[in-house]
Design a protein around this motif. Structure first.
Motif, PDB file in Angstrom:
ATOM      1  N   UNK A 282       0.855  -1.184   0.000  1.00 10.26           N
ATOM      2  CA  UNK A 282       0.000   0.000   0.000  1.00 10.26           C
ATOM      3  C   UNK A 282       0.892   1.236   0.000  1.00 10.26           C
ATOM      4  N   UNK A 283       0.931   1.894  -1.119  1.00  6.96           N
ATOM      5  CA  UNK A 283       1.902   2.966  -1.322  1.00  6.96           C
ATOM      6  C   UNK A 283       1.833   4.049  -0.255  1.00  6.96           C
ATOM      7  N   UNK A 284       0.623   4.414   0.189  1.00 10.83           N
ATOM      8  CA  UNK A 284       0.475   5.476   1.189  1.00 10.83           C
ATOM      9  C   UNK A 284       0.669   5.005   2.610  1.00 10.83           C
ATOM     10  N   UNK A 285       0.838   3.702   2.811  1.00 14.91           N
ATOM     11  CA  UNK A 285       1.055   3.165   4.148  1.00 14.91           C
ATOM     12  C   UNK A 285      -0.228   2.850   4.888  1.00 14.91           C
ATOM     13  N   UNK A 286      -0.099   2.101   5.995  1.00 12.72           N
ATOM     14  CA  UNK A 286      -1.238   1.679   6.800  1.00 12.72           C
ATOM     15  C   UNK A 286      -1.349   2.405   8.132  1.00 12.72           C
ATOM     16  N   UNK A 287      -0.352   3.208   8.498  1.00 13.39           N
ATOM     17  CA  UNK A 287      -0.355   3.828   9.808  1.00 13.39           C
ATOM     18  C   UNK A 287       0.089   2.856  10.871  1.00 13.39           C
ATOM     19  N   UNK A 288      -0.415   3.036  12.094  1.00 10.83           N
ATOM     20  CA  UNK A 288      -0.027   2.149  13.194  1.00 10.83           C
ATOM     21  C   UNK A 288      -0.688   0.780  13.057  1.00 10.83           C
ATOM     22  N   UNK A 289       0.139  -0.266  13.120  1.00 14.37           N
ATOM     23  CA  UNK A 289      -0.336  -1.635  12.939  1.00 14.37           C
ATOM     24  C   UNK A 289       0.060  -2.489  14.135  1.00 14.37           C
ATOM     25  N   UNK A 290      -0.906  -3.284  14.647  1.00 11.07           N
ATOM     26  CA  UNK A 290      -0.576  -4.320  15.624  1.00 11.07           C
ATOM     27  C   UNK A 290      -0.714  -5.685  14.954  1.00 11.07           C
ATOM     28  N   UNK A 291      -0.581  -6.757  15.737  1.00  8.51           N
ATOM     29  CA  UNK A 291      -0.625  -8.103  15.177  1.00  8.51           C
ATOM     30  C   UNK A 291      -1.899  -8.326  14.364  1.00  8.51           C
ATOM     31  N   UNK A 292      -3.036  -8.053  14.972  1.00 10.54           N
ATOM     32  CA  UNK A 292      -4.314  -8.348  14.341  1.00 10.54           C
ATOM     33  C   UNK A 292      -4.493  -7.553  13.051  1.00 10.54           C
TER      34      UNK A 292
END
Length: 646
Positions: A366-376
């Motif tokens: 995802x070119x713009x990124x996902x932001x903060x990500x945890x395991x789930x």
């Protein structure tokens, strides 16, 4: 000096006993000679009369009936059919070319068959029958029998030949038989005399090859009287051989045919494992081929068509093919990090759309990124940057160890051709195989199933089965040999933390059943039938910085062989998993679009034991699925049993 009377009496007794012994021995020898003379003159008089009249007795090997192969429900998938053939014995024929010329006046024999037969007779012992032509009609058999006086050494006989009722649906699993070659013989120590019979059918690939000894059986013999003209007068004695052992596979023929039809038109593969016992319910490679062509003698045109097909129909992709697993490998990276204690389920990683590691930029899908990500969230949305980060913390050696625990980079012992081992790379592997030092960038690539990581569809299915159960599932293809159950099934616990496994399974559930999951479009609606899984997309080409800056070229705009592979692994149902599946569509593009729908349809077919109700699908797909079910319906075999050997 006179001997005492007592000594004289004793000597007389000794001499008498010795005379009796000698006389008895002489009488026994004369009796044995007399009995043998009587046997030769009376009992075997006819046999010696034949020899005196220049007839002779010949011993011939009798090929046994080859063992049959059935699916788990008793449907025959490798059977035997009657085959009328014409054979010749060189020492009985005399001038073989003259006899063959007469034979061609009676029946049509292709020139290449004549050439092959002549070469075969010159290579074989003179008493060995050589097949001239197979699958001749009954009319031709009758004509040959009428003309036997002018065809010395020629005989029309009936035997059994292999037949595959399900054709291409089982080709990569069962394999096929063919005539024994010199190469085959060179690979066998102390070969069975049966293998010396020209055109004897021998397992070449698949289960036919790996179970050859069980399926072949034991040869019989017959004694025949042959006249001086080379004509068979009569059969004197026969000892039938022992038929080969019947084999029952774990494969469900109906499910196998469904999967083959579902993958029609794709270069793809799929594997289905029963989680109750490790049984392989379907092992499919597409496209396939008709194994009967090889038994009957494949034409040059058919062989060239198979070899020139870019989809490689002869390749058993499900077990031989190895592919970068893409994001389906993320469960391995995640479990390795969790088990090592370097992250918790609540830890987050920020995804700006890329990660800079060792002077190289690694991009997220995802070119713009996902932001903060945890395991789930990282699993549900398949964020790459999250796995780049945790892989650097846990290291490649622990990742490789976890991969092998889950069945990747391990050769599973199956009676199939060329089962791949794959690669679960670590530092030692790169040093020993490539002579290079492992780099941090290699770890980052491996974290999302790229770089040096290679897996087969079979291994991915095993990995999914072990994730779903927490146990060491061992895949089993052979259910019974001659009625005896074969080993396989569920092994001991993997020893992984159950809370960690529950979190991984919950994230795989979200991949399919949360509206932001990458496989949400392929969800199952039927209660108690829902699936969990993971999509994957693996690159087969390098994307240059210039292309990335200008915009990555879409898969559909690339030549087929440069498109990404599409993958999906999953299991169902959620609460009490029964089946695990892996699907790989070569150059299919994205896993969510190309592989996940196939896996969903397969898991539904397996759970329902046939076509599922349309209500199991989202409403917008039901018309499409109904048309698909109608198209596939004729490809599914009836559930009847076939137990006949001939």
């Amino acid at each position: 000096m006179r001997r005492p009377p007592k000594d004289v009496i004793q000597s007389t007794r000794i001499i008498g006993r010795r005379a009796l012994v000698v006389g008895g021995l002489q009488l026994g020898v004369l009796g044995a000679i007399g009995f043998r003379l009587r046997d030769m003159q009376v009992e075997q008089a006819d046999q010696y009369r034949m020899l005196a009249e220049e007839n002779r007795i010949s011993m011939r090997l009798l090929p046994p009936a080859r063992g049959m192969i059935f699916d788990r429900n008793g449907i025959a998938i490798a059977a035997n059919e009657q085959n009328y053939r014409v054979v010749m014995v060189r020492e009985d024929a005399g001038d073989i070319e003259k006899v063959l010329a007469r034979l061609t006046e009676i029946i049509d024999i292709p020139p290449d068959a004549l050439t092959r037969a002549i070469e075969e007779m010159r290579r074989r012992a003179p008493f060995v029958p050589v097949t001239i032509l197979e699958r001749v009609s009954w009319d031709h058999v009758a004509q040959i029998n009428l003309n036997t006086p002018v065809l010395p050494g020629v005989q029309a006989e009936v035997g059994l030949s292999r037949y595959y009722p399900m054709g291409e649906d089982m080709a990569h699993v069962v394999g096929y038989v063919g005539p024994v070659s010199d190469f085959d013989l060179s690979q066998i120590e102390n070969p069975d005399p049966l293998l010396q019979i020209p055109r004897f059918e021998y397992g070449k690939t698949g289960a036919e090859n790996r179970l050859e000894t069980d399926l072949r059986g034991k040869g019989g013999t017959r004694r025949i009287e042959i006249s001086a003209a080379g004509r068979i007068i009569r059969e004197l004695d026969r000892q039938d051989g022992i038929a080969g052992k019947d084999v029952q596979l774990t494969i469900d023929a109906r499910l196998q045919s469904y999967v083959q039809a579902r993958l029609d038109g794709e270069s793809a593969s799929a594997v289905v494992i029963d989680l109750e016992n490790g049984d392989l319910r379907a092992v499919v490679s597409s496209p396939s081929f008709d194994p009967n062509m090889f038994v009957r003698g494949i034409s040059v045109a058919d062989w060239q068509a198979l070899m020139e097909n870019k989809y490689r129909p002869l390749a058993a992709k499900a077990v031989q093919g190895t592919y970068p697993p893409g994001s389906t490998f993320k469960m391995v990276t995640l479990l390795a990090a969790m088990e090592a204690g370097v992250i918790t389920a609540e830890d987050t990683v920020y995804c700006p759309g890329h990660a800079d590691v060792g002077g190289t930029r690694f991009h997220c899908w995802k070119r713009g990124g996902h932001g903060n990500m945890n395991l789930h969230e990282s699993m549900k949305q398949s964020c790459d940057v999250y796995y780049y980060d945790i892989a650097q913390r846990v290291g490649i050696d622990k990742m490789a160890e976890m991969a092998r625990k889950l069945g990747l980079g391990v050769r599973h012992d199956l009676p199939l051709s060329a089962v791949a081992t794959g690669i679960a790379p670590d530092r030692d592997w790169k040093t020993s195989v490539r002579g290079e030092t492992w780099r941090i960038g290699d770890t980052v690539n491996a974290s999302i199933g790229q770089g040096y990581v290679l897996t087969s569809p079979m291994q991915l299915a095993v990995m999914t089965a072990r994730l779903a159960t927490g146990h060491e599932i061992t895949p089993r293809l052979i259910r019974l040999i001659d009625g005896v159950a074969q080993p396989g099934g569920i092994g001991p616990s993997l020893g992984l933390n159950e809370n960690t496994l529950r979190r991984v399974r919950a994230s795989m559930d979200a991949v399919c059943n949360h509206n932001r999951g990458t496989a949400y479009g392929s969800r199952i609606l039927a209660e108690g039938r829902k699936m969990a899984g993971k999509t994957g997309t693996s690159q087969v080409r390098r994307i240059t910085p210039e292309e990335r800056a200008a915009g990555v070229i879409r898969n559909e705009d690339l030549p087929w062989e440069r498109r990404d592979h599409a993958l999906f692994v999953g299991y169902a149902p959620l609460d009490n998993p029964r089946y695990a599946v892996s699907v790989v569509v070569e150059h299919g593009g994205g896993g969510a679009a190309a592989a996940a729908p196939v896996a969903r349809d397969i898991l539904l077919q397996a759970q329902y034991g046939g076509p599922p109700p349309l209500t199991a699908y989202p409403a917008n797909l039901r018309e499409q699925i109904a048309a698909q079910q109608r198209r596939i319906a004729d490809r599914i075999p009836a559930g009847t049993r076939s137990q006949s050997r001939a």
